[in-house]
Design a protein around this motif. Structure first.
Motif, PDB file in Angstrom:
ATOM      1  N   ARG A   1       1.338   5.213  -8.220  1.00  0.00           N
ATOM      2  CA  ARG A   1       1.181   6.673  -8.284  1.00  0.00           C
ATOM      3  C   ARG A   1       2.522   7.392  -8.246  1.00  0.00           C
ATOM      4  NH1 ARG A   1      -2.764   5.340  -4.282  1.00  0.00           N
ATOM      5  NH2 ARG A   1      -4.853   5.437  -5.160  1.00  0.00           N
TER       6      ARG A   1
ATOM      7  N   ARG B   1      -6.604  11.825   0.816  1.00  0.00           N
ATOM      8  CA  ARG B   1      -7.643  11.828  -0.229  1.00  0.00           C
ATOM      9  C   ARG B   1      -9.019  11.448   0.321  1.00  0.00           C
ATOM     10  NH1 ARG B   1      -3.623   8.936  -2.426  1.00  0.00           N
ATOM     11  NH2 ARG B   1      -4.801   7.053  -2.015  1.00  0.00           N
ATOM     12  N   GLN B   2      -9.099  11.224   1.668  1.00  0.00           N
ATOM     13  CA  GLN B   2     -10.377  10.756   2.212  1.00  0.00           C
ATOM     14  C   GLN B   2     -11.027  11.734   3.193  1.00  0.00           C
ATOM     15  OE1 GLN B   2     -11.009   6.511   3.177  1.00  0.00           O
ATOM     16  NE2 GLN B   2      -8.850   6.226   2.701  1.00  0.00           N
TER      17      GLN B   2
ATOM     18  N   VAL C   1      -9.843  -8.197   0.719  1.00  0.00           N
ATOM     19  CA  VAL C   1      -8.529  -7.562   0.874  1.00  0.00           C
ATOM     20  C   VAL C   1      -8.074  -7.574   2.341  1.00  0.00           C
ATOM     21  CG1 VAL C   1      -7.203  -5.427   0.537  1.00  0.00           C
ATOM     22  CG2 VAL C   1      -8.921  -6.119  -1.154  1.00  0.00           C
TER      23      VAL C   1
ATOM     24  N   GLY D   1      -0.297   4.637  -1.263  1.00  0.00           N
ATOM     25  CA  GLY D   1      -1.424   5.285  -0.577  1.00  0.00           C
ATOM     26  C   GLY D   1      -0.935   6.438   0.290  1.00  0.00           C
TER      27      GLY D   1
ATOM     28  N   ALA E   1      -2.149  -1.585   3.333  1.00  0.00           N
ATOM     29  CA  ALA E   1      -3.187  -1.583   2.286  1.00  0.00           C
ATOM     30  C   ALA E   1      -4.579  -1.904   2.827  1.00  0.00           C
ATOM     31  CB  ALA E   1      -2.826  -2.573   1.183  1.00  0.00           C
ATOM     32  N   SER E   2      -5.559  -1.222   2.283  1.00  0.00           N
ATOM     33  CA  SER E   2      -6.972  -1.499   2.563  1.00  0.00           C
ATOM     34  C   SER E   2      -7.776  -0.830   1.458  1.00  0.00           C
ATOM     35  CB  SER E   2      -7.355  -0.902   3.925  1.00  0.00           C
ATOM     36  OG  SER E   2      -8.752  -0.983   4.129  1.00  0.00           O
TER      37      SER E   2
ATOM     38  N   PRO F   1      -4.146   3.733  14.308  1.00  0.00           N
ATOM     39  CA  PRO F   1      -4.359   5.178  14.266  1.00  0.00           C
ATOM     40  C   PRO F   1      -5.842   5.498  14.339  1.00  0.00           C
ATOM     41  CG  PRO F   1      -3.662   4.338  12.121  1.00  0.00           C
ATOM     42  CD  PRO F   1      -3.693   3.171  13.043  1.00  0.00           C
ATOM     43  N   CYS F   2      -6.149   6.757  14.714  1.00  0.00           N
ATOM     44  CA  CYS F   2      -7.522   7.258  14.600  1.00  0.00           C
ATOM     45  C   CYS F   2      -7.656   7.836  13.191  1.00  0.00           C
ATOM     46  CB  CYS F   2      -7.754   8.328  15.651  1.00  0.00           C
ATOM     47  SG  CYS F   2      -7.340   7.746  17.300  1.00  0.00           S
TER      48      CYS F   2
ATOM     49  N   PHE G   1       4.648  -2.494  -2.800  1.00  0.00           N
ATOM     50  CA  PHE G   1       3.666  -3.362  -3.468  1.00  0.00           C
ATOM     51  C   PHE G   1       2.323  -2.645  -3.378  1.00  0.00           C
ATOM     52  CE2 PHE G   1       0.365  -6.556  -3.500  1.00  0.00           C
ATOM     53  CZ  PHE G   1       0.780  -7.497  -4.431  1.00  0.00           C
ATOM     54  N   ASP G   2       1.689  -2.428  -4.510  1.00  0.00           N
ATOM     55  CA  ASP G   2       0.384  -1.749  -4.496  1.00  0.00           C
ATOM     56  C   ASP G   2      -0.377  -2.142  -5.747  1.00  0.00           C
ATOM     57  OD1 ASP G   2      -1.743   0.372  -4.504  1.00  0.00           O
ATOM     58  OD2 ASP G   2      -0.560   1.157  -2.846  1.00  0.00           O
ATOM     59  N   ILE G   3      -1.677  -2.054  -5.664  1.00  0.00           N
ATOM     60  CA  ILE G   3      -2.511  -2.415  -6.811  1.00  0.00           C
ATOM     61  C   ILE G   3      -2.477  -1.322  -7.882  1.00  0.00           C
ATOM     62  CG2 ILE G   3      -4.726  -1.464  -5.990  1.00  0.00           C
ATOM     63  CD1 ILE G   3      -5.927  -4.281  -6.757  1.00  0.00           C
TER      64      ILE G   3
ATOM     65  N   LYS H   1     -11.133  -4.915   9.579  1.00  0.00           N
ATOM     66  CA  LYS H   1      -9.855  -4.436  10.109  1.00  0.00           C
ATOM     67  C   LYS H   1      -9.517  -5.217  11.382  1.00  0.00           C
ATOM     68  CE  LYS H   1      -7.479  -1.648   8.795  1.00  0.00           C
ATOM     69  NZ  LYS H   1      -6.402  -1.745   7.765  1.00  0.00           N
TER      70      LYS H   1
ATOM     71  N   TYR I   1     -16.160  -2.454   7.505  1.00  0.00           N
ATOM     72  CA  TYR I   1     -14.768  -1.967   7.510  1.00  0.00           C
ATOM     73  C   TYR I   1     -14.138  -2.273   8.873  1.00  0.00           C
ATOM     74  CZ  TYR I   1     -10.840   1.289   7.912  1.00  0.00           C
ATOM     75  OH  TYR I   1      -9.596   1.828   8.139  1.00  0.00           O
TER      76      TYR I   1
ATOM     77  N   GLY J   1       0.836  -1.210   0.000  1.00  0.00           N
ATOM     78  CA  GLY J   1       0.000   0.000   0.000  1.00  0.00           C
ATOM     79  C   GLY J   1       0.865   1.251   0.000  1.00  0.00           C
TER      80      GLY J   1
HETATM   81  P1  NAD Z   1      -5.143   4.774   1.035  1.00  0.00           P
HETATM   82  O1  NAD Z   1      -6.356   4.341   0.301  1.00  0.00           O
HETATM   83  O2  NAD Z   1      -4.585   6.117   0.733  1.00  0.00           O
HETATM   84  O3  NAD Z   1      -3.979   3.712   0.815  1.00  0.00           O
HETATM   85  C1  NAD Z   1      -4.206   2.328   0.742  1.00  0.00           C
HETATM   86  C2  NAD Z   1      -3.385   1.775  -0.408  1.00  0.00           C
HETATM   87  O4  NAD Z   1      -3.653   0.370  -0.476  1.00  0.00           O
HETATM   88  C3  NAD Z   1      -3.762   2.378  -1.772  1.00  0.00           C
HETATM   89  O5  NAD Z   1      -2.615   2.879  -2.442  1.00  0.00           O
HETATM   90  C4  NAD Z   1      -4.379   1.212  -2.514  1.00  0.00           C
HETATM   91  O6  NAD Z   1      -4.128   1.237  -3.913  1.00  0.00           O
HETATM   92  C5  NAD Z   1      -3.721   0.012  -1.835  1.00  0.00           C
HETATM   93  N1  NAD Z   1      -4.518  -1.202  -1.998  1.00  0.00           N
HETATM   94  C6  NAD Z   1      -5.861  -1.328  -1.803  1.00  0.00           C
HETATM   95  N2  NAD Z   1      -6.252  -2.576  -2.098  1.00  0.00           N
HETATM   96  C7  NAD Z   1      -5.139  -3.258  -2.472  1.00  0.00           C
HETATM   97  C8  NAD Z   1      -4.913  -4.584  -2.917  1.00  0.00           C
HETATM   98  N3  NAD Z   1      -5.909  -5.469  -3.046  1.00  0.00           N
HETATM   99  N4  NAD Z   1      -3.650  -4.962  -3.220  1.00  0.00           N
HETATM  100  C9  NAD Z   1      -2.629  -4.064  -3.136  1.00  0.00           C
HETATM  101  N5  NAD Z   1      -2.790  -2.789  -2.734  1.00  0.00           N
HETATM  102  C10 NAD Z   1      -4.033  -2.381  -2.415  1.00  0.00           C
HETATM  103  O7  NAD Z   1      -5.486   4.622   2.586  1.00  0.00           O
HETATM  104  P2  NAD Z   1      -4.739   5.273   3.848  1.00  0.00           P
HETATM  105  O8  NAD Z   1      -5.574   6.389   4.332  1.00  0.00           O
HETATM  106  O9  NAD Z   1      -3.306   5.498   3.549  1.00  0.00           O
HETATM  107  O10 NAD Z   1      -4.873   4.101   4.903  1.00  0.00           O
HETATM  108  C11 NAD Z   1      -3.792   3.234   5.159  1.00  0.00           C
HETATM  109  C12 NAD Z   1      -4.190   2.257   6.229  1.00  0.00           C
HETATM  110  O11 NAD Z   1      -4.549   2.961   7.420  1.00  0.00           O
HETATM  111  C13 NAD Z   1      -5.389   1.380   5.875  1.00  0.00           C
HETATM  112  O12 NAD Z   1      -5.098   0.062   6.280  1.00  0.00           O
HETATM  113  C14 NAD Z   1      -6.531   1.954   6.702  1.00  0.00           C
HETATM  114  O13 NAD Z   1      -7.459   0.953   7.055  1.00  0.00           O
HETATM  115  C15 NAD Z   1      -5.779   2.471   7.909  1.00  0.00           C
HETATM  116  N6  NAD Z   1      -6.429   3.594   8.585  1.00  0.00           N
HETATM  117  C16 NAD Z   1      -6.690   4.728   7.860  1.00  0.00           C
HETATM  118  C17 NAD Z   1      -7.286   5.809   8.508  1.00  0.00           C
HETATM  119  C18 NAD Z   1      -7.549   7.114   7.766  1.00  0.00           C
HETATM  120  O14 NAD Z   1      -8.198   8.013   8.348  1.00  0.00           O
HETATM  121  N7  NAD Z   1      -7.050   7.284   6.547  1.00  0.00           N
HETATM  122  C19 NAD Z   1      -7.635   5.721   9.873  1.00  0.00           C
HETATM  123  C20 NAD Z   1      -7.332   4.544  10.564  1.00  0.00           C
HETATM  124  C21 NAD Z   1      -6.732   3.488   9.902  1.00  0.00           C
END
Ligand code: NAD
Length: 243
Positions: free
Chosen positions: A38, A177-178, A88, A12, A73-74, A168-169, A33-35, A145, A141, A9
């Motif tokens: 970028r 991006r979210q 996933v 991401g 990754a998620s 993390p929170c 490693f990422d799907i 997780k 979700y 991921g």
């Molecule tokens: P993000 O979507 O920016 O990054 C996740 C990355 O995982 C992406 O680049 C995506 O392409 C990759 N991915 C998704 N499915 C995949 C697959 N099947 N195979 C390979 N790669 C894959 O998300 P983020 O905000 O960076 O979150 C990162 C982690 O933190 C996640 O596990 C999320 O659950 C956790 N998290 C996020 C938040 C938040 O507020 N953003 C809060 C708590 C926990």
């Protein structure tokens, strides 16, 4: 010890911050490693693949002789596909664990979420890592997780693999991006007039750089001696803010 790092991921939001932190401190063996792809850096190797396909992730770990994995990754938190979260976050995480064990990886740090202990309505005050998972999770979700986290923690010690989970929170900061796009959407839809509670609810947020630093620290310090192996840790900024 010199590690061969793999950031799953790594294209991401959080993953990229971790990659950049490792590059900045001079690490010379970083693989992503990422799907999707970028970022195109000269100094890191990139594998485009799906972690729910065992062969994709296994090949990457094997070929690059990976010793330390950070699995961030998620699927996006948009509630669109329950099936995708199971595929996933649970099946994919199983693949990561098996590939780590089969290739003698030493450390696996998993990005979990503080939401793994939240049922959607009960107050959580001064909660620490002794809090149990709820009987019923707020959504799929959170449920997936928690299931992924459990698998990772249970894998601790298998074939010498050390694991931990970071919770993390909500994460904010540059390149998000979210969260902020989500707030803007709510404002555009005119939904901000609704309020749940009396404005005394508190919730913590995690700044992305702190979150990335927690991952780097975890992978550096993970050991049996300091009782970090097999453990989950909430990652916050300290003082909660009104929500
Ligand atoms: P993000 O979507 O920016 O990054 C996740 C990355 O995982 C992406 O680049 C995506 O392409 C990759 N991915 C998704 N499915 C995949 C697959 N099947 N195979 C390979 N790669 C894959 O998300 P983020 O905000 O960076 O979150 C990162 C982690 O933190 C996640 O596990 C999320 O659950 C956790 N998290 C996020 C938040 C938040 O507020 N953003 C809060 C708590 C926990």
């Amino acid at each position: 010890m010199v590690e061969n790092y793999l950031i799953i991921g790594g294209d991401g939001f959080v993953g990229r911050w971790i990659v950049e932190m490792l590059i900045k401190r001079g690490e010379t063996s970083i693989t992503v490693f990422d799907i999707v792809q970028r970022y195109f850096d000269k100094e890191i190797k990139h594998y485009q693949g799906d972690l729910s396909n065992y062969d994709d992730i296994n090949e990457c770990i094997k070929k690059e002789n990976i010793t330390a994995v950070i699995h961030t990754a998620s699927p996006p938190h948009d509630g669109k596909s329950e099936e995708l979260f199971w595929k996933v976050n649970v099946e994919g995480t199983k693949n990561v664990i098996e590939a780590c064990i089969n290739n003698g990886v030493k450390k696996l740090v998993y990005t979990s979420s503080s939401s793994v202990v939240y049922d959607g309505y009960s107050e959580l005050i001064n909660t620490d890592e002794t809090a149990p998972y709820p009987e019923k999770h707020m959504n799929v979700y959170n449920e997936t997780k928690a299931a992924g986290e459990k698998l990772v923690l249970e894998a601790n010690g298998r074939n010498g693999l050390l694991t931990c989970a970071l919770r993390p929170c909500g994460i904010f900061g540059p390149n998000d991006r979210q969260a902020i796009p989500g707030f803007i959407k709510v404002m555009e839809l005119g939904q901000t007039k609704y309020q749940i509670g009396n404005n005394e609810n508190f919730v913590d947020w995690t700044y992305v750089e702190n979150c990335a630093y927690a991952h780097v620290l975890a992978v550096d310090k993970l050991s049996v001696e300091n009782q970090t192996a097999g453990e989950a840790f909430f990652i916050t900024n300290g003082t909660p803010v009104p929500f």
